[in-house]
Design a protein around this motif. Structure first.
Motif, PDB file in Angstrom:
ATOM      1  N   LYS A 162       0.843  -1.201   0.000  1.00 12.60           N
ATOM      2  CA  LYS A 162       0.000   0.000   0.000  1.00 12.60           C
ATOM      3  C   LYS A 162       0.876   1.248   0.000  1.00 12.60           C
ATOM      4  CE  LYS A 162      -3.971   1.858   2.477  1.00 12.60           C
ATOM      5  NZ  LYS A 162      -4.933   1.614   3.561  1.00 12.60           N
ATOM      6  N   LEU A 163       0.582   2.164  -0.865  1.00 16.23           N
ATOM      7  CA  LEU A 163       1.285   3.446  -0.929  1.00 16.23           C
ATOM      8  C   LEU A 163       0.890   4.269   0.291  1.00 16.23           C
ATOM      9  CD1 LEU A 163       2.923   5.581  -2.523  1.00 16.23           C
ATOM     10  CD2 LEU A 163       0.834   6.074  -3.807  1.00 16.23           C
ATOM     11  N   THR A 187       7.744   2.958  -4.747  1.00 13.31           N
ATOM     12  CA  THR A 187       6.635   2.015  -4.573  1.00 13.31           C
ATOM     13  C   THR A 187       6.266   1.348  -5.896  1.00 13.31           C
ATOM     14  OG1 THR A 187       5.832   3.524  -2.876  1.00 13.31           O
ATOM     15  CG2 THR A 187       4.335   1.778  -3.567  1.00 13.31           C
ATOM     16  N   ALA A 188       6.284   2.128  -6.962  1.00 12.07           N
ATOM     17  CA  ALA A 188       5.934   1.590  -8.278  1.00 12.07           C
ATOM     18  C   ALA A 188       6.837   0.399  -8.608  1.00 12.07           C
ATOM     19  CB  ALA A 188       6.079   2.676  -9.344  1.00 12.07           C
ATOM     20  N   LYS A 189       8.102   0.551  -8.308  1.00 10.85           N
ATOM     21  CA  LYS A 189       9.051  -0.515  -8.623  1.00 10.85           C
ATOM     22  C   LYS A 189       8.716  -1.784  -7.838  1.00 10.85           C
ATOM     23  CE  LYS A 189      13.944  -1.002  -9.612  1.00 10.85           C
ATOM     24  NZ  LYS A 189      15.307  -0.600  -9.281  1.00 10.85           N
ATOM     25  N   LYS A 190       8.419  -1.592  -6.570  1.00  5.93           N
ATOM     26  CA  LYS A 190       8.040  -2.744  -5.736  1.00  5.93           C
ATOM     27  C   LYS A 190       6.752  -3.392  -6.262  1.00  5.93           C
ATOM     28  CE  LYS A 190       9.900  -0.845  -1.438  1.00  5.93           C
ATOM     29  NZ  LYS A 190       9.460  -0.123  -0.231  1.00  5.93           N
ATOM     30  N   MET A 191       5.824  -2.557  -6.628  1.00  5.11           N
ATOM     31  CA  MET A 191       4.547  -3.080  -7.142  1.00  5.11           C
ATOM     32  C   MET A 191       4.773  -3.873  -8.430  1.00  5.11           C
ATOM     33  SD  MET A 191       2.035   0.216  -6.585  1.00  5.11           S
ATOM     34  CE  MET A 191       1.180   0.523  -5.016  1.00  5.11           C
ATOM     35  N   PHE A 192       5.628  -3.337  -9.282  1.00  8.19           N
ATOM     36  CA  PHE A 192       5.913  -4.038 -10.542  1.00  8.19           C
ATOM     37  C   PHE A 192       6.470  -5.428 -10.244  1.00  8.19           C
ATOM     38  CE2 PHE A 192       8.226  -5.419 -14.210  1.00  8.19           C
ATOM     39  CZ  PHE A 192       7.502  -4.953 -15.298  1.00  8.19           C
ATOM     40  N   GLY A 207      -5.886  -4.927  -6.212  1.00  2.00           N
ATOM     41  CA  GLY A 207      -5.263  -3.630  -6.005  1.00  2.00           C
ATOM     42  C   GLY A 207      -6.286  -2.534  -5.814  1.00  2.00           C
ATOM     43  N   VAL A 208      -5.776  -1.340  -5.558  1.00  2.00           N
ATOM     44  CA  VAL A 208      -6.645  -0.180  -5.346  1.00  2.00           C
ATOM     45  C   VAL A 208      -6.224   0.932  -6.291  1.00  2.00           C
ATOM     46  CG1 VAL A 208      -7.353   1.619  -3.698  1.00  2.00           C
ATOM     47  CG2 VAL A 208      -7.088  -0.750  -2.920  1.00  2.00           C
TER      48      VAL A 208
END
Lengths: 360, 360, 360, 360
Positions: A162-163, A187-192, A207-208
């Protein structure tokens, strides 16, 4: 009525995943709007499949054609029809699901409701139909631009990731800078990575998406059964795979006391505003001029690459094979859909608000 | 259109907190329904103010009158109008808010939208208007009873106090056994104390109502812009003070993997069902026969007994005095409203579903 | 949907001839309209029974009450509910028709459609419900007055007696000067005698009401399925006993050649207009600024004072006795109803037209 | 809302005369209807231009394409989109009307309403858009066939030439046997000559189409603002060039006395019916099982081959040249349109009637 949305700027959706194509009719677009085709296409491109390795590999250019309502590049007040022809329909991929009910798909409910169903790629229940919504939303955005309203969205959660920043702490112009569409690069990198791992594991994850509408005039939305918040919620819950919606303080706000939650009014010079914004820009169903922000919860995509137990049309136990193309996580491609639906809501309420007061 | 809800079983809400009264017109109720007046009154009684010391002390009998549509105790197919006259209107209590904007109320947005407002007790924006919805919902319940559909609700959270059991672990028949309307007596007691403390502290607190719809046939809800989940969300977000809605796995479901979240179909003998129910009884916008369950988030009531800073109509800084009657926590009285709205949704979709297939 | 009319200025009709009363909810009236009660009552008085010996002898004051939507004499943007309580309900007069089907009444069709009916005085099918329409139309007229649109009507035919002048040759201000509501006094006198003779003969007779809408702006009405002429026709055909509608040249126009029928445009100085007006002020479904005029055909009232053969609910042959109170000719009282319905159409299209173009 | 028609079986019309084509979206067609393409095409062929020398010489095959909603030849419950591409668009023919207002056309009203217009061949205001209506009507007919309802129409008047027989004296199966679509061959021949003379004289003439709906169940139509007669009237008045509508006894009925006009009920053995049928099959807005019959008045076509005086966009006096292709009389091609619109009304009310009573 079941495929239409909106009061004045009214869209009617049609089409299927593996039929001729998907489309939209917009009835009620004011005349004289410059229909910037490049912009509409760029919005479709944000939604289209095959953008990166964390989205479905179906190849669709998602080029669109105006079938009606446009003359010399402008809206005429007549219905605007946009059609997006299907190209990469591997319908044969779906022969194996003709007689079976895939878990958490709409196969069973459609079959029971209608007694017949277009099973190819989910048919009418496919998220592919949102291409038409995005095209209509692009036109709504063109209208809102003239009024100064901006509809943005970004990914704020993938699975358990979660961001932990709210939208005011982010630079939303960075949303498009990565494949996840999260404006915080770390965060984007982790999410990817999370999505990619899930994909490799032949699984999917939820996801949200957070939406933010800014530049709002006071007075949009109707107070009782056409509340701005309720209509936004309806619009978001109409998107495939959405299981939840919250606006402003949302579910966390229930823990607060009224004395903390209330948004005190203050004179901001040129206008009256609020010190805090737990209301999320809506009070009594009507915009108060502050930013409107909301969260939309997407469940994990139902199509997975693993075998699952289910039943066929006669109720016999069977195994559903992991086959077909799909998104391991739907939220990156859902961002333009959330934006489109919020733009449709705002444009519609803007037009509807013209009827609230008499003009000479 | 802004005060109507429903496609076939369509309600039109009217009335204000301190005007003549509040009412509802139901257009589309099938003919021949026995309109059990005692039951309708008992539903109104569950919503009415003054039930205990944790609800507002306004005294309203909330007795209702049929103005039309009933003949010899039955619906005739003509519009049914129900009117509930206001009695305990202390309009003078509201003279002090004539020119001021109470924080997180609809005073400001109504004034800006319409240029005029009935400021007495919130006028049209008062939750008092939900009395009409509850009366209409009672009639919807009478229809659903014949089909076997049951709409229930209960309080599952007050402030930070969350009931850590899901609805299957509870005996919902106990909901009415306490003033909080939480079927778990231990938790109910704690919730009552929390609300009472908040009240003594002249403050308010939020909460969550959980709705459960059981006995569902397969096939209710329409797939694209009239999804059962979206319409339920719209209905709930139309209730005053609601900031969030989630169905089935909801916001928690985003953390799951598809392989865990998917609800495997199985043959249950007389019918096809699912082993788990993360979908919350709805797939592709259509009921799949399983229980429908959802959460509705209510913010803390905006009226508090404390002084607050705000502005008046000209934008001058002022202090809003803590005055008037109100609920310290809205969820106990919201339970019958949530039930009513879900009954309206289900009855409407039941009737609409009659048109999906040809009959000889 | 079946008891509502209008898109923006939307009315919902309710009530029965011998129930509590009849009423109307207006949803979408702009805020700030001064609701002149005296004017509304005067319009109701024009429709009410018992005006002369050529109208029904039922005694109804037709006094009205606002149940909602009005604050300090003005509309607030909330639904306006108007209720007119029944007083002179001689329900016992109708016991004799409980089980029989009166010729050319709605007894049979209601019973077959709904399986139950309020037979007292026609119940919902009574023209008494138009009292609510007239009240709503009065408010529409108040709105139109500000724009300069005027809706008038008069009796142009009774039985075979046809007024051989068109509306331009008449002084419409004289319409109210006689009981027939025909602005030509000589013809009015003949019509009165004809109606009175028919009455004495215990019979009824049909007639035509001509409507004239003047002061029209260009651009009202929507081109395809919301044409001004089609909506006017729908509105008129919704009035009890109406069997025909024609606008402009109407049925006589079919005999003409295009070269004679076409209305040449000319520059009238301040605006473009037409030399002739066979179009009746509407072209392509949209007002062109010229007068709108139309004819509405009313069949003879079905209630007569003579014995008639019919059947009862089981299909047994019976005789219907000539009993009850009724109008020998409906057109004099239909004049304010035609005006009201045309005002509702025009006010609605005026408000809707606010959404056709973008405003900054 | 302005391009949609119907409550349950709802059509949305789109397209222009000289754009990409014309089309229709049908939302609410029940699933499982066999969509007989040959039949749909045959209905389109009855409407298409260039059928004989008394119709316009524009050449259009009017071949149609399903863009959505059909799977293996059957309706699926999803929106059915039908598209008819334009072929013979001589848009250059219309350059001369770009800046002028043709008398009794919609050029002026569209320009004033929208500030922009597609002037090519009338654009959206062209009767060409009724091709989509006819296609949708063909599907409605397929539904009605299963219930036994039949919608027929024929030409009953051209100019001053009136067929002096009512529909019961005619063999309606002969309607298609001549180019005029009048089932009485002697009259048809005279009508053909009249139209052909008018054509040679570079002029146009009006006419009347009579519609007959037979095989009706009792109970279709809704009593107050959705009356069967009012909706039929609305549907007919939505057709280009229509100036009048009358049902049953219509305008002639006003001359009658109630004692003659009333339709006595009688027991017809298997059902209750009426001895006469002045009501035209509708009582209280609801079908009574008898034949529904009505007349539709069409004005002379506005496009004539003669010079006419008019004004341009700046109000300057100009001459409109007689150019372009057109019908000298519209009624022969209007017959399938009248049938289509009546089929749409009946199918819609049939489906809507499924919701009037509760089913277990």
């Amino acid at each position: 009525m079941n495929n239409s949305f909106g009061n004045i700027f009214k869209i009617t959706s049609f089409g299927e995943s593996h039929g001729q194509g998907v489309g939209i009719v917009i009835d009620g677009c004011p005349a004289g709007v410059e229909l910037d085709e490049q912009f509409i296409q760029s919005e479709l491109d944000r939604r289209k499949p095959g953008q990166s390795r964390i989205t479905t590999q179906r190849k669709e250019a998602d080029g669109f054609e105006f079938l009606s309502g446009v003359f010399e590049g402008k809206s005429t007040g007549s219905p605007i029809t946009i059609f997006i022809r299907n190209q990469d329909q591997k319908s044969k991929d779906y022969d194996h699901i003709k007689d079976i009910y895939r878990p958490s798909h709409a196969d069973f409910t459609y079959q029971e409701k209608y007694g017949v169903r277009d099973y190819r790629g989910g048919g009418r229940s496919s998220a592919r139909i949102t291409a038409g919504w995005v095209a209509a939303g692009a036109i709504a955005k063109l209208i809102l631009k003239e009024i100064g309203i901006k509809c943005q969205a970004f990914v704020s959660q993938v699975g358990e990731l979660k961001l932990e920043k709210n939208y005011l702490e982010l630079d939303l112009s960075k949303t498009e800078s990565n494949d996840v569409r999260c404006p915080d690069e770390v965060t984007a990198k982790k999410m990817f990575e999370l999505i990619d791992n899930v994909r490799k594991n032949r699984d999917t994850v939820g996801g949200v998406v957070t939406g933010v509408i800014s530049g709002n005039p006071v007075g949009l939305g109707e107070p009782v059964f056409n509340k701005l918040n309720a209509t936004l919620g309806f619009a978001m819950l109409s998107i495939n795979a959405v299981k939840g919606f919250e606006l402003g303080s949302g579910f966390d706000g229930v823990k607060m006391r009224g004395s903390d939650h209330n948004d005190a009014f203050e004179n901001k010079g040129s206008e009256i505003g609020t010190k805090t914004n737990h209301s999320g820009g809506v009070q009594g169903g009507i915009s108060n001029g502050e930013d409107i922000y909301f969260n939309v919860a997407f469940k994990p995509v139902a199509t997975i690459m693993k075998d699952q137990s289910s039943v066929d049309g006669e109720g016999n136990a069977i195994t559903v094979k992991g086959k077909g193309r799909h998104d391991p996580c739907v939220v990156p491609r859902a961002v333009p859909i959330v934006e489109a639906m919020s733009a449709l809501v705002m444009a519609d309420f803007y037009l509807l608000a013209q009827t609230n007061k008499l003009r000479g």
